[in-house]
Design an enzyme around this catalytic site. Structure first.
Site, PDB file in Angstrom:
ATOM      1  N   ARG A   1      14.348   2.608   4.051  1.00 41.50           N
ATOM      2  CA  ARG A   1      12.896   3.226   3.392  1.00 41.50           C
ATOM      3  C   ARG A   1      12.118   2.585   4.622  1.00 41.50           C
ATOM      4  O   ARG A   1      12.124   1.344   4.820  1.00 41.50           O
ATOM      5  CB  ARG A   1      12.830   2.668   2.259  1.00 41.50           C
ATOM      6  CG  ARG A   1      11.337   3.186   1.749  1.00 41.50           C
ATOM      7  CD  ARG A   1      11.231   2.612   0.391  1.00 41.50           C
ATOM      8  NE  ARG A   1      11.044   1.024   0.263  1.00 41.50           N
ATOM      9  CZ  ARG A   1       9.954   0.485  -0.157  1.00 41.50           C
ATOM     10  NH1 ARG A   1       8.809   1.101  -0.438  1.00 41.50           N
ATOM     11  NH2 ARG A   1      10.202  -0.803  -0.086  1.00 41.50           N
TER      12      ARG A   1
ATOM     13  N   HIS B   1      14.023  -7.249   1.062  1.00 44.02           N
ATOM     14  CA  HIS B   1      12.826  -7.432   1.636  1.00 44.02           C
ATOM     15  C   HIS B   1      12.553  -9.019   2.132  1.00 44.02           C
ATOM     16  O   HIS B   1      12.974  -9.833   1.599  1.00 44.02           O
ATOM     17  CB  HIS B   1      11.705  -7.550   0.577  1.00 44.02           C
ATOM     18  CG  HIS B   1      10.191  -7.422   1.123  1.00 44.02           C
ATOM     19  ND1 HIS B   1       9.522  -8.256   1.736  1.00 44.02           N
ATOM     20  CD2 HIS B   1       9.347  -6.383   1.225  1.00 44.02           C
ATOM     21  CE1 HIS B   1       8.394  -8.125   2.106  1.00 44.02           C
ATOM     22  NE2 HIS B   1       8.182  -6.975   1.973  1.00 44.02           N
TER      23      HIS B   1
ATOM     24  N   ARG C   1      12.420  -3.613   7.911  1.00 46.37           N
ATOM     25  CA  ARG C   1      12.869  -4.724   6.932  1.00 46.37           C
ATOM     26  C   ARG C   1      14.415  -5.429   7.411  1.00 46.37           C
ATOM     27  O   ARG C   1      14.483  -6.398   7.119  1.00 46.37           O
ATOM     28  CB  ARG C   1      12.758  -4.006   5.862  1.00 46.37           C
ATOM     29  CG  ARG C   1      11.390  -4.032   5.450  1.00 46.37           C
ATOM     30  CD  ARG C   1      11.032  -3.590   4.006  1.00 46.37           C
ATOM     31  NE  ARG C   1       9.633  -3.457   3.625  1.00 46.37           N
ATOM     32  CZ  ARG C   1       9.205  -2.713   2.465  1.00 46.37           C
ATOM     33  NH1 ARG C   1       9.985  -2.241   1.900  1.00 46.37           N
ATOM     34  NH2 ARG C   1       7.734  -2.949   2.493  1.00 46.37           N
TER      35      ARG C   1
ATOM     36  N   HIS D   1      15.267  -5.402  -2.852  1.00 44.03           N
ATOM     37  CA  HIS D   1      13.695  -5.051  -2.996  1.00 44.03           C
ATOM     38  C   HIS D   1      13.560  -3.493  -3.523  1.00 44.03           C
ATOM     39  O   HIS D   1      13.025  -3.076  -4.499  1.00 44.03           O
ATOM     40  CB  HIS D   1      13.085  -5.180  -1.769  1.00 44.03           C
ATOM     41  CG  HIS D   1      11.667  -4.838  -1.805  1.00 44.03           C
ATOM     42  ND1 HIS D   1      10.615  -5.310  -2.678  1.00 44.03           N
ATOM     43  CD2 HIS D   1      10.857  -3.819  -1.093  1.00 44.03           C
ATOM     44  CE1 HIS D   1       9.408  -4.864  -2.435  1.00 44.03           C
ATOM     45  NE2 HIS D   1       9.493  -3.826  -1.471  1.00 44.03           N
TER      46      HIS D   1
ATOM     47  N   GLU E   1       2.058  -1.719   9.153  1.00 43.88           N
ATOM     48  CA  GLU E   1       3.235  -2.259   8.787  1.00 43.88           C
ATOM     49  C   GLU E   1       4.304  -2.043   9.727  1.00 43.88           C
ATOM     50  O   GLU E   1       4.450  -1.130  10.480  1.00 43.88           O
ATOM     51  CB  GLU E   1       3.452  -1.553   7.323  1.00 43.88           C
ATOM     52  CG  GLU E   1       2.878  -2.563   6.211  1.00 43.88           C
ATOM     53  CD  GLU E   1       3.326  -2.108   4.794  1.00 43.88           C
ATOM     54  OE1 GLU E   1       4.459  -1.162   4.606  1.00 43.88           O
ATOM     55  OE2 GLU E   1       2.684  -2.363   3.812  1.00 43.88           O
TER      56      GLU E   1
ATOM     57  N   SER F   1       7.422   4.681  -0.601  1.00 42.77           N
ATOM     58  CA  SER F   1       7.921   4.803  -1.775  1.00 42.77           C
ATOM     59  C   SER F   1       7.032   5.081  -2.920  1.00 42.77           C
ATOM     60  O   SER F   1       7.215   6.061  -3.751  1.00 42.77           O
ATOM     61  CB  SER F   1       9.011   3.680  -2.245  1.00 42.77           C
ATOM     62  OG  SER F   1       8.283   2.579  -2.011  1.00 42.77           O
ATOM     63  N   LEU F   2       5.955   4.663  -2.940  1.00 41.01           N
ATOM     64  CA  LEU F   2       4.734   4.929  -3.955  1.00 41.01           C
ATOM     65  C   LEU F   2       4.548   6.483  -3.763  1.00 41.01           C
ATOM     66  O   LEU F   2       4.297   7.410  -4.489  1.00 41.01           O
ATOM     67  CB  LEU F   2       3.542   4.105  -3.818  1.00 41.01           C
ATOM     68  CG  LEU F   2       3.500   2.669  -3.960  1.00 41.01           C
ATOM     69  CD1 LEU F   2       2.439   2.077  -3.582  1.00 41.01           C
ATOM     70  CD2 LEU F   2       3.803   2.583  -5.900  1.00 41.01           C
TER      71      LEU F   2
ATOM     72  N   GLY G   1       0.903  -1.198   0.206  1.00 41.60           N
ATOM     73  CA  GLY G   1      -0.114   0.093   0.004  1.00 41.60           C
ATOM     74  C   GLY G   1       0.649   1.238  -0.061  1.00 41.60           C
ATOM     75  O   GLY G   1       2.000   1.279  -0.164  1.00 41.60           O
TER      76      GLY G   1
HETATM   77  C1  LIG Z   1       7.100  -6.469  -5.594  1.00 45.64           C
HETATM   78  C2  LIG Z   1       7.189  -5.221  -5.031  1.00 45.64           C
HETATM   79  C3  LIG Z   1       6.301  -4.648  -4.113  1.00 45.64           C
HETATM   80  C4  LIG Z   1       6.191  -3.466  -3.709  1.00 45.64           C
HETATM   81  N1  LIG Z   1       5.702  -2.879  -2.450  1.00 45.64           N
HETATM   82  C5  LIG Z   1       5.347  -1.516  -2.238  1.00 45.64           C
HETATM   83  C6  LIG Z   1       4.366  -0.864  -1.546  1.00 45.64           C
HETATM   84  O1  LIG Z   1       3.328  -1.849  -0.955  1.00 45.64           O
HETATM   85  N2  LIG Z   1       4.493   0.304  -1.200  1.00 45.64           N
HETATM   86  C7  LIG Z   1       5.378   0.857  -1.768  1.00 45.64           C
HETATM   87  O2  LIG Z   1       5.382   2.218  -1.227  1.00 45.64           O
HETATM   88  N3  LIG Z   1       6.239   0.646  -2.559  1.00 45.64           N
HETATM   89  C8  LIG Z   1       6.448  -0.670  -2.836  1.00 45.64           C
HETATM   90  N4  LIG Z   1       7.325  -1.104  -3.588  1.00 45.64           N
HETATM   91  C9  LIG Z   1       8.221  -0.154  -4.350  1.00 45.64           C
HETATM   92  C10 LIG Z   1       7.394   0.841  -5.401  1.00 45.64           C
HETATM   93  O3  LIG Z   1       6.654  -0.150  -6.166  1.00 45.64           O
HETATM   94  C11 LIG Z   1       8.496   1.574  -6.025  1.00 45.64           C
HETATM   95  O4  LIG Z   1       9.394   2.071  -5.509  1.00 45.64           O
HETATM   96  C12 LIG Z   1       7.756   2.323  -6.957  1.00 45.64           C
HETATM   97  O5  LIG Z   1       6.783   2.066  -7.616  1.00 45.64           O
HETATM   98  C13 LIG Z   1       8.889   3.136  -8.010  1.00 45.64           C
HETATM   99  O6  LIG Z   1       8.358   3.826  -8.845  1.00 45.64           O
HETATM  100  P1  LIG Z   1       8.841   4.650  -9.973  1.00 45.64           P
HETATM  101  O7  LIG Z   1       7.834   5.283 -10.844  1.00 45.64           O
HETATM  102  O8  LIG Z   1       9.975   5.261  -9.316  1.00 45.64           O
HETATM  103  O9  LIG Z   1       9.512   3.330 -10.861  1.00 45.64           O
HETATM  104  P2  LIG Z   1       8.907   2.176 -11.673  1.00 45.64           P
HETATM  105  O10 LIG Z   1       7.466   2.083 -11.236  1.00 45.64           O
HETATM  106  O11 LIG Z   1       9.646   0.999 -11.657  1.00 45.64           O
HETATM  107  O12 LIG Z   1       8.813   2.670 -13.022  1.00 45.64           O
HETATM  108  C14 LIG Z   1      10.210   2.966 -13.900  1.00 45.64           C
HETATM  109  C15 LIG Z   1       9.514   3.058 -15.288  1.00 45.64           C
HETATM  110  O13 LIG Z   1      10.927   3.433 -15.788  1.00 45.64           O
HETATM  111  C16 LIG Z   1      11.065   2.705 -17.084  1.00 45.64           C
HETATM  112  N5  LIG Z   1      12.624   2.541 -17.621  1.00 45.64           N
HETATM  113  C17 LIG Z   1      13.452   2.250 -17.038  1.00 45.64           C
HETATM  114  N6  LIG Z   1      14.621   2.327 -17.549  1.00 45.64           N
HETATM  115  C18 LIG Z   1      14.351   2.600 -18.712  1.00 45.64           C
HETATM  116  C19 LIG Z   1      14.853   2.810 -20.021  1.00 45.64           C
HETATM  117  N7  LIG Z   1      16.391   2.728 -20.021  1.00 45.64           N
HETATM  118  N8  LIG Z   1      14.413   3.560 -20.887  1.00 45.64           N
HETATM  119  C20 LIG Z   1      12.989   3.859 -20.803  1.00 45.64           C
HETATM  120  N9  LIG Z   1      12.128   3.422 -19.844  1.00 45.64           N
HETATM  121  C21 LIG Z   1      12.752   2.948 -18.668  1.00 45.64           C
HETATM  122  C22 LIG Z   1      10.188   1.413 -16.869  1.00 45.64           C
HETATM  123  O14 LIG Z   1      10.076   0.721 -18.027  1.00 45.64           O
HETATM  124  C23 LIG Z   1       9.231   1.743 -15.911  1.00 45.64           C
HETATM  125  O15 LIG Z   1       8.045   2.433 -16.934  1.00 45.64           O
HETATM  126  C24 LIG Z   1       7.164  -2.298  -4.235  1.00 45.64           C
HETATM  127  C25 LIG Z   1       7.944  -2.619  -5.247  1.00 45.64           C
HETATM  128  C26 LIG Z   1       7.992  -4.284  -5.684  1.00 45.64           C
HETATM  129  C27 LIG Z   1       8.910  -4.493  -6.562  1.00 45.64           C
END
Ligand SMILES: Cc1cc2nc3c(=O)[nH]c(=O)nc-3n(C[C@H](O)[C@H](O)[C@H](O)COP(=O)(O)OP(=O)(O)OC[C@H]3O[C@@H](n4cnc5c(N)ncnc54)[C@H](O)[C@@H]3O)c2cc1C
Length: 533
Positions: A389, A247, A293, A354, A131, A394-395, A67
């Site tokens: 963290r 994680h 964690r 993670h 959490e 992070s979301l 979440g």
């Molecule tokens: C399994 C899992 C569960 C999680 N659960 C939680 C949670 O419950 N709560 C929470 O707060 N956080 C959680 N997290 C962490 C959180 O999801 C991420 O930190 C957050 O979504 C990151 O968002 P972002 O937009 O920075 O990156 P991302 O959502 O990873 O998006 C990155 C984007 O960049 C693109 N990209 C990357 N490299 C390139 C490139 N060279 N050229 C073009 N495009 C590229 C990718 O394709 C993607 O579209 C979880 C993570 C995972 C893996």
């Protein structure tokens, strides 16, 4: 610190006069929560192009389960959320960043809800759960454990409604184009079309995480640390790369991908048992299953060693099976697919990489040291997380700094820089070619062994030497597909992680050194910064 001298400015030959080009006011690289939120904000004032290397569903955001944190209840407070975040960050958070993020959280989560994100409700209000590390229930969730997917779908739909946002999928960003300390856009590769340039008045880097650097990870295959390497080559400052969060509980079934088993389960009473069926967390920390964690990950690792086992177990047999399937549909289906009956069986789990806590250094305005370049989301180091963290922050960080970056980029008065020519030629190399897949697999195994949950000087030095060897044979090549560029980016960032981890001779947050097991405020209450010379 500076990266190794083998460092090249661009990964491909560039001759801007002969490459196809397009331009946009605001260029966003990445379609996760941070990139999409930035794009939506910027679209209020200018044209926006979003690039993503896969489809819009390929992101860490899509996979987030537990979440998003925000103060929602009367008996909770901003001060408490701020305090929990600072405590988890072990002295390295930036207080102004923490305050900014925590105070904007309820409004931005509420806005997502208004845009259609179907958060689970209780008595008509957003429901919250507890959490590890949070002292109040403040984690909003959607469709049980599908929070990330619901948030991503909401933002994708909102972005697609905006006429001035263009989303280009299957576009791999190779490098940021820069002249005189200013960002001009990117050079990239579009599937079926090849190399091309996108020029932009302002560029927002939102490429997400780096979990794929490790053999065991919760992250999808797109999390190859591209943004960190790209920013480093362009001359941005990288900060605190030694802080990689593991994680504690990912499903451990040989041959299956490491699916995350959300820690919300521990918040709701799940217990960790060792191979002999004994609850062990109280031996390590009074908060037991609710400890942070890093504490739980290390405890599991140690207990695995003590019991000579490859994993431990999560006991969730106290849950009502039907209610569980409704509250945690993803985990429920996952367990079923492996014939694990959660009312009778234990779930085999172990830790895995993670979240990248460190990142490209930014200020409160998402700015970097490079003009016209903004960075947000997991690839950024905003100062929110410090050395660790807090779960579900992070979301939230992506939402808050996505909005800030989008607004700043759309409001910046960029001088007309014309279209300066860019030429770059990679020197020819006669060194032999290594098998890229083989190097990638070996690199991920090396990082898991030598720069993982616990670290020591000698294995870190050995990791640096081995990575340098691979770099000699991989970094001198000009690849022509994303697999090659990803490997080059991974080698760069792995080397920087090992370098940073070796330099921090103390244990703080998620960075644990067996040879320096305590916190050393006198010498290390500071950030580790890396910049290309
Ligand atoms: C399994 C899992 C569960 C999680 N659960 C939680 C949670 O419950 N709560 C929470 O707060 N956080 C959680 N997290 C962490 C959180 O999801 C991420 O930190 C957050 O979504 C990151 O968002 P972002 O937009 O920075 O990156 P991302 O959502 O990873 O998006 C990155 C984007 O960049 C693109 N990209 C990357 N490299 C390139 C490139 N060279 N050229 C073009 N495009 C590229 C990718 O394709 C993607 O579209 C979880 C993570 C995972 C893996």
């Amino acid at each position: 610190m500076t990266p190794s001298p083998d460092f090249r400015r661009y990964l491909v030959d560039i001759d801007s006069a002969s490459l196809p080009q397009q331009s946009t006011d605001c260029l966003v690289i990445g379609a996760g929560v941070a990139g999409l939120r930035a794009a939506i904000e910027a679209a209020g004032k200018c044209s926006v192009t979003v690039l993503t290397k896969g489809t819009v569903e390929d992101s860490n955001t899509w996979h987030a389960q537990g979440g998003i944190a925000s103060v929602q209840n009367k008996d909770d407070s901003f001060e408490s959320h701020i305090e929990d975040t600072l405590r988890t960050g072990c002295g390295l958070c930036r207080r102004d960043t923490v305050e900014l993020v925590v105070r904007q959280a309820p409004q931005l989560v509420g806005q997502l809800f208004k845009w259609g994100a179907g958060f689970d409700l209780t008595h008509g209000k957003i429901a919250t759960t507890l959490e590890g590390g949070h002292s109040h229930p403040r984690i909003a969730h959607a469709h049980g454990d599908e929070t990330g997917k619901i948030i991503a779908q909401t933002l994708i739909a909102k972005a697609r409604e905006q006429r001035n946002i263009k989303i280009i999928e299957n576009f791999f960003t190779i490098d940021l184009l820069t002249t005189d300390g200013s960002c001009l856009g990117v050079i990239g590769w579009e599937k079926d079309k090849g190399l091309r340039i996108v020029r932009a008045a302002n560029t927002i880097l939102a490429t997400g995480g780096a979990g794929q650097l490790y053999r065991e990870t919760t992250n999808p295959s797109c999390a190859t640390a591209d943004g960190l390497a790209i920013a480093c080559r362009a001359g941005a400052v990288l900060c605190d790369l030694e802080f990689v969060q593991f994680h504690p509980t990912t499903l451990y079934i040989a041959g299956a991908s490491r699916a995350l088993i959300t820690e919300t389960l521990r918040g709701e009473g799940a217990v960790l048992l060792d191979a002999k069926g004994r609850a062990f967390m109280k031996d390590y920390n009074p908060a037991a299953e609710l400890a942070s964690r890093d504490v739980v990950s290390r405890a599991i690792l140690e207990q695995m060693l003590k019991t000579k086992s490859t994993h431990v177990y999560l006991d969730i047999r106290h849950f009502d099976k039907q209610k569980f399937a409704k509250r945690f549909p993803v985990i429920s289906e996952l367990c079923e697919s492996f014939d694990i009956d959660i009312s009778k069986d234990l779930i085999p789990v172990r830790p895995s990489a993670h979240y990248m806590v460190g990142g490209v250094k930014t200020d409160l305005g998402a700015k970097t040291g490079i003009e016209n370049l903004y960075v947000c989301g997991e690839v950024a180091s905003t100062g929110l997380h410090g050395a660790n963290r807090l779960g579900s922050n992070s979301l939230l960080e992506g939402l808050v700094f996505g909005r800030i970056a989008g607004r700043a980029a759309s409001e910046s008065n960029t001088a007309d820089r014309g279209e300066p020519a860019i030429r770059y030629q990679i020197p020819h190399s006669d060194r032999s070619r290594l098998d890229a897949t083989d190097v990638k697999n070996s690199l991920r195994a090396l990082m898991w062994r030598n720069a993982g949950i616990t670290r020591k000087a000698q294995p870190l030095k050995e990791a640096q030497e081995i990575i340098s060897f691979w770099q000699r044979y991989v970094m001198d090549k000009a690849f022509d597909s994303p697999q090659g560029w990803e490997l080059q980016n991974m080698l760069t960032v792995c080397q920087l992680i090992a370098q940073s981890a070796l330099a921090r001779k103390e244990s703080r947050g998620v960075h644990f050194r067996n040879d320096y097991p305590v916190i050393d405020d006198e010498h290390f209450k500071r950030h580790t910064e890396i910049k290309r010379e």
